[in-house]
Scaffold this motif. Structure first.
Motif, PDB file in Angstrom:
ATOM      1  N   TYR A 145       0.833  -1.202   0.000  1.00 55.51           N
ATOM      2  CA  TYR A 145       0.000   0.000   0.000  1.00 55.51           C
ATOM      3  C   TYR A 145       0.867   1.251   0.000  1.00 55.51           C
ATOM      4  O   TYR A 145       0.478   2.286  -0.545  1.00 55.51           O
ATOM      5  N   GLY A 146       2.056   1.169   0.581  1.00 49.68           N
ATOM      6  CA  GLY A 146       2.991   2.289   0.522  1.00 49.68           C
ATOM      7  C   GLY A 146       3.441   2.556  -0.897  1.00 49.68           C
ATOM      8  O   GLY A 146       3.483   3.707  -1.341  1.00 49.68           O
ATOM      9  N   ALA A 147       3.776   1.495  -1.627  1.00 50.47           N
ATOM     10  CA  ALA A 147       4.200   1.660  -3.022  1.00 50.47           C
ATOM     11  C   ALA A 147       3.086   2.317  -3.833  1.00 50.47           C
ATOM     12  O   ALA A 147       3.333   3.252  -4.612  1.00 50.47           O
ATOM     13  N   TYR A 148       1.856   1.836  -3.658  1.00 49.39           N
ATOM     14  CA  TYR A 148       0.731   2.404  -4.400  1.00 49.39           C
ATOM     15  C   TYR A 148       0.505   3.871  -4.028  1.00 49.39           C
ATOM     16  O   TYR A 148       0.437   4.752  -4.889  1.00 49.39           O
ATOM     17  N   ASN A 149       0.379   4.143  -2.735  1.00 47.81           N
ATOM     18  CA  ASN A 149       0.015   5.481  -2.295  1.00 47.81           C
ATOM     19  C   ASN A 149       1.124   6.512  -2.520  1.00 47.81           C
ATOM     20  O   ASN A 149       0.842   7.647  -2.904  1.00 47.81           O
ATOM     21  N   LEU A 150       2.353   6.126  -2.277  1.00 48.81           N
ATOM     22  CA  LEU A 150       3.451   7.066  -2.529  1.00 48.81           C
ATOM     23  C   LEU A 150       3.576   7.379  -4.019  1.00 48.81           C
ATOM     24  O   LEU A 150       3.798   8.527  -4.403  1.00 48.81           O
ATOM     25  N   THR A 151       3.420   6.350  -4.838  1.00 45.87           N
ATOM     26  CA  THR A 151       3.482   6.571  -6.286  1.00 45.87           C
ATOM     27  C   THR A 151       2.312   7.432  -6.749  1.00 45.87           C
ATOM     28  O   THR A 151       2.493   8.385  -7.510  1.00 45.87           O
TER      29      THR A 151
ATOM     30  N   SER B  17       2.769  10.971  -5.833  1.00 48.68           N
ATOM     31  CA  SER B  17       3.831  11.660  -6.575  1.00 48.68           C
ATOM     32  C   SER B  17       3.457  11.958  -8.024  1.00 48.68           C
ATOM     33  O   SER B  17       4.006  12.889  -8.612  1.00 48.68           O
ATOM     34  N   ILE B  18       2.530  11.198  -8.615  1.00 45.59           N
ATOM     35  CA  ILE B  18       2.265  11.396 -10.047  1.00 45.59           C
ATOM     36  C   ILE B  18       0.848  11.835 -10.399  1.00 45.59           C
ATOM     37  O   ILE B  18       0.608  12.256 -11.524  1.00 45.59           O
TER      38      ILE B  18
END
Length: 145
Positions: free
Chosen positions: A95-101, A104-105
């Motif tokens: 979920y960190g990978a999804y939410n941080l990405t 950011s974009i």
């Protein structure tokens, strides 16, 4: 030999069923009741008028199987706490990978949604891993009697 294979298959089915039910029920309560207003108000300009269902189905099936392998099978001979910790770590990373990405974009993906969804995914994955562990142990306990 065949009885061991059948017993392990029952463990897998019970565990996956527990993971899918826990994940589905809790996520429905979160997205449909508890946090629905937050997501709607924060992400309204980003939401489709009609959701596409198949990506959810693919995600739930794939993620449930990953939770099973990384948090349940890996901890099948340890205590429930280990499954919960590994589930939380998996949720924290995925979920960190999804939410941080996304933050950011995607213009309009708010910091509030990033943090609340990330925290939710961590807790949800931990709870689902523990449910899967309990399902695995329930069948394991019955077959050893």
């Amino acid at each position: 030999m065949l009885s061991n294979i059948i017993r392990f298959a029952k463990n897998i089915v019970a565990s996956l069923l527990a993971i899918f039910v826990c994940f589905g029920v809790l996520d429905f309560m979160w997205l449909g009741v508890i946090a629905d207003g937050w997501y709607q108000s924060e992400m309204e300009p980003l939401l489709r008028s009609q959701f596409i269902t198949w990506p959810w189905v693919v995600f739930y099936l794939m993620y449930g199987c990953v939770v099973f392998v990384l948090a349940v099978v890996a901890n099948r001979d340890k205590s429930l706490l280990y499954a919960g910790i590994d589930g939380a770590l998996l949720g924290l990373a995925s979920y960190g990978a999804y939410n941080l990405t996304a933050y950011s974009i995607i213009e309009g993906f708010t910091l509030f949604i990033m943090f609340i969804d990330w925290a939710w995914g961590t807790c949800l994955t931990s709870a689902s891993a523990m449910a899967g562990w309990l399902g695995f142990q329930l069948v394991k306990g019955k077959s050893s009697e």
